[in-house]
Design a protein around this motif. Sequence first.
Motif, PDB file in Angstrom:
ATOM      1  N   THR A  88       1.013  -1.211   0.187  1.00 35.95           N
ATOM      2  CA  THR A  88      -0.111   0.059   0.211  1.00 35.95           C
ATOM      3  C   THR A  88       0.916   1.061   0.008  1.00 35.95           C
ATOM      4  OG1 THR A  88      -0.186   0.028   2.447  1.00 35.95           O
ATOM      5  CG2 THR A  88      -2.034  -1.079   0.981  1.00 35.95           C
ATOM      6  N   GLN A 131       0.021   3.529  -2.890  1.00 43.32           N
ATOM      7  CA  GLN A 131      -1.323   3.559  -3.139  1.00 43.32           C
ATOM      8  C   GLN A 131      -1.984   5.200  -2.864  1.00 43.32           C
ATOM      9  OE1 GLN A 131      -3.315   1.010  -4.506  1.00 43.32           O
ATOM     10  NE2 GLN A 131      -1.183   0.114  -4.679  1.00 43.32           N
ATOM     11  N   CYS A 143      -8.430   0.441  10.233  1.00 42.61           N
ATOM     12  CA  CYS A 143      -7.378  -0.003   9.374  1.00 42.61           C
ATOM     13  C   CYS A 143      -7.001  -1.593  10.156  1.00 42.61           C
ATOM     14  CB  CYS A 143      -6.321   0.934   8.948  1.00 42.61           C
ATOM     15  SG  CYS A 143      -5.354   0.352   7.470  1.00 42.61           S
ATOM     16  N   THR A 176      -1.257   3.227   4.813  1.00 42.82           N
ATOM     17  CA  THR A 176      -2.473   3.579   4.142  1.00 42.82           C
ATOM     18  C   THR A 176      -2.814   4.898   4.716  1.00 42.82           C
ATOM     19  OG1 THR A 176      -3.028   1.395   3.592  1.00 42.82           O
ATOM     20  CG2 THR A 176      -4.734   3.326   3.422  1.00 42.82           C
TER      21      THR A 176
END
Length: 72
Positions: free
Chosen positions: A6, A9, A27, A58
Amino acid sequence: MSKNPTANQPPVELVASDLMGPGVVACPNPKMTLWSTHPKVYIDVVTAGEGKCPYCSTVYRLKAGEVVHGHH
């Protein structure tokens, strides 16, 4: 090859209805394919408008103009 899938991302954009409790998001989130890769943590996204998971990096961000009731 990156160990953190991630890391590159884009941020996860949130609306007020995505938040749990006092302006936080959990999360890993249910949409993640690797949902069980780290313990569940709750990330404050209201105070600064975004927050980053300490495990998977993230980034969760409130959508522009989103108003969370009960927070200023």
